[in-house]
Design an enzyme around this catalytic site. Sequence first.
Site, PDB file in Angstrom:
ATOM      1  N   CYS A  48     -35.407  46.865 -12.691  1.00  6.24           N
ATOM      2  CA  CYS A  48     -35.406  48.171 -12.964  1.00  6.24           C
ATOM      3  C   CYS A  48     -35.434  49.085 -12.680  1.00  6.24           C
ATOM      4  O   CYS A  48     -35.073  50.324 -11.909  1.00  6.24           O
ATOM      5  CB  CYS A  48     -35.619  48.142 -14.313  1.00  6.24           C
TER       6      CYS A  48
ATOM      7  N   ARG B  23     -36.664  49.070  -8.693  1.00  9.70           N
ATOM      8  CA  ARG B  23     -36.064  48.628  -7.074  1.00  9.70           C
ATOM      9  C   ARG B  23     -35.035  48.510  -6.604  1.00  9.70           C
ATOM     10  O   ARG B  23     -34.934  47.199  -7.688  1.00  9.70           O
ATOM     11  CB  ARG B  23     -37.185  48.729  -6.521  1.00  9.70           C
TER      12      ARG B  23
ATOM     13  N   HIS C 104     -44.905  45.666   3.662  1.00  6.19           N
ATOM     14  CA  HIS C 104     -44.386  46.190   1.953  1.00  6.19           C
ATOM     15  C   HIS C 104     -43.910  45.499   0.786  1.00  6.19           C
ATOM     16  O   HIS C 104     -44.189  45.686  -0.443  1.00  6.19           O
ATOM     17  CB  HIS C 104     -42.949  47.140   2.639  1.00  6.19           C
TER      18      HIS C 104
ATOM     19  N   SER D 156     -45.702  49.420  -7.854  1.00 10.72           N
ATOM     20  CA  SER D 156     -45.034  49.075  -8.927  1.00 10.72           C
ATOM     21  C   SER D 156     -45.152  50.383  -9.624  1.00 10.72           C
ATOM     22  O   SER D 156     -46.460  51.123  -9.701  1.00 10.72           O
ATOM     23  CB  SER D 156     -45.256  47.978  -9.579  1.00 10.72           C
TER      24      SER D 156
END
Length: 264
Positions: free
Chosen positions: A48, A50, A89, A99
Site C-alpha cells: 500500500c 510502495r 535500499h 516504512s
Amino acid sequence: MKLVLVGTSHHLAPLELRERVAFPRDEAASLARELGGTEDECVCLSTCNRTELYVAAPDPDLAETAAATALEAVGSALYRLRDEAAALHLFRVSAGLDSMVPGEGEILGQVRMAAEIGATGPFLDRLFRQALHTGRKARSQTGIGESPASVSSAAAALAEQVFGDLRGRTIVLLGAGKVSELAARNLLSRGAHIAVVANRTADRATALAARLGAEALPLDRVSEQLAVADVVVSSTSAPGFVLDRDGVAAALRGRRGRRPRRTA
C-alpha cells in the site's frame, strides 16, 4: 549482471498516485515475469505504501527504461537506483527503516512474498535472501522491533487521539485480511467495539467476525452501516473504490446530526 531499481513510495507519491501502480499478487507476478524475460530477473514489490521493481540484467539502461515504462502511471514520482545503492535500499526496506511507520514488521513478509512470486534467478534469489536475513537480524538484534508501532497500531492510536476515549466506539472493518485483524485487535485493546466485518469473500468475513464478536456482511451492504459507525477501517485488495463520495455523503446525512462524542 547489473542491479536496477525503479520505484515509488509514500516519500514521493501521494496515495492517489500510488494506487495507480498498486498491483495485486497475480498482477505483480505477471509483471515480474514480463520484465524478467529470458535473460533478466525481476521482482515486483507492491504494497500500500510502495511499488518497486528490482531487475537484474546485463543491460541496465534497457532494464531501467522497461521498468520505468511499467510504472509510467505515476509520472515523474519515481526513484531510480543501481547496484550497491539499490541493494542497500532493499535492505533498509526489509529492516523497516523505510516504512511509513518505522520498524513495522509487516514489510518483511511482503518482501518474502514478492521474492517467492517473482521471476528470480541466481542473482535476485541471493539478494532477497540476504535482504530477508538482514531484516530478521535488525529486528532481533536492535531495538527497532521493540516498539509496537505498525500501520495498524498507528491507525488505532490516531482514532484514540481523535476521540480521546475509544470505549464503546463502533468500528466497521472493510476487509478480512491480516492488516484488518491487526487493526481490530489494536482497537479492541483500547476498548472499541468491532460491529461489522465486510469482505468480498463471505467465508473470510464470517471467520474474522466470529473471532471478533462482530457481524459479517458482504461489501455491497456496508453503506448501511456507515451511519452508525464511529470509525471505518478499510484494508482490502479490491480493485477500484470500496467507498465513494456519494456513499459517504449519504451516510453523513443518515447520521441526522449525530456527532462523535469527544472526551478529554
